[in-house]
Design a protein around this motif. Structure first.
Motif, PDB file in Angstrom:
ATOM      1  N   HIS A  44      -0.505 -26.655  -1.814  1.00 16.14           N
ATOM      2  CA  HIS A  44      -0.336 -25.426  -1.029  1.00 16.14           C
ATOM      3  C   HIS A  44      -1.643 -24.625  -0.948  1.00 16.14           C
ATOM      4  O   HIS A  44      -1.792 -23.781  -0.069  1.00 16.14           O
ATOM      5  CB  HIS A  44       0.809 -24.587  -1.592  1.00 16.14           C
ATOM      6  CG  HIS A  44       2.147 -25.133  -1.200  1.00 16.14           C
ATOM      7  ND1 HIS A  44       2.773 -26.113  -1.910  1.00 16.14           N
ATOM      8  CD2 HIS A  44       2.929 -24.872  -0.139  1.00 16.14           C
ATOM      9  CE1 HIS A  44       3.909 -26.422  -1.310  1.00 16.14           C
ATOM     10  NE2 HIS A  44       4.029 -25.683  -0.236  1.00 16.14           N
ATOM     11  N   THR A  49      -3.889 -19.261   1.757  1.00 14.69           N
ATOM     12  CA  THR A  49      -2.615 -18.708   1.304  1.00 14.69           C
ATOM     13  C   THR A  49      -2.874 -17.481   0.440  1.00 14.69           C
ATOM     14  O   THR A  49      -4.013 -17.119   0.183  1.00 14.69           O
ATOM     15  CB  THR A  49      -1.786 -19.763   0.554  1.00 14.69           C
ATOM     16  OG1 THR A  49      -0.452 -19.265   0.359  1.00 14.69           O
ATOM     17  CG2 THR A  49      -2.395 -20.142  -0.779  1.00 14.69           C
ATOM     18  N   THR A  57       6.937 -19.695  -2.482  1.00 11.16           N
ATOM     19  CA  THR A  57       7.100 -21.139  -2.278  1.00 11.16           C
ATOM     20  C   THR A  57       7.638 -21.810  -3.536  1.00 11.16           C
ATOM     21  O   THR A  57       8.543 -22.643  -3.465  1.00 11.16           O
ATOM     22  CB  THR A  57       5.761 -21.770  -1.860  1.00 11.16           C
ATOM     23  OG1 THR A  57       5.327 -21.151  -0.650  1.00 11.16           O
ATOM     24  CG2 THR A  57       5.891 -23.257  -1.648  1.00 11.16           C
TER      25      THR A  57
END
Length: 88
Positions: A44, A49, A57
């Motif tokens: 991720h 992010t 998440t």
């Protein structure tokens, strides 16, 4: 924030590893064996992010207390920053 270019996450029969190539090889010589959750986080972090997005998440995919997840993610991010593997 995101991982520096060149840090590749690869699945092996024994689990996931992170391998440094290109720019990442300048700060990491070798590879890192990853736990399943660490591999999940690093995947991720391959794109831009935020810490809050990572927490959301993880909470969507794993059963855990939010406070614990926040603490664990903060520790992983701190380790990545110390190793110069994270771009803020």
């Amino acid at each position: 924030m995101k991982l520096i270019p060149g840090l590749l996450i690869h699945d092996t029969p024994d689990g996931a590893i992170a391998v440094a190539t290109g720019e990442a090889a300048k700060v990491l010589n070798g590879m890192i064996r990853l736990s399943p959750v660490a591999a999940f986080l690093l995947r991720h972090l391959e794109t831009e992010t935020t810490e809050d997005a990572l927490v959301a998440t993880v909470l969507a995919h794993y059963t855990a207390e939010e406070a614990t997840v926040r603490q664990d993610i903060a520790r992983v991010l701190s380790d990545l920053r110390a190793a110069k593997l994270l771009i803020d």
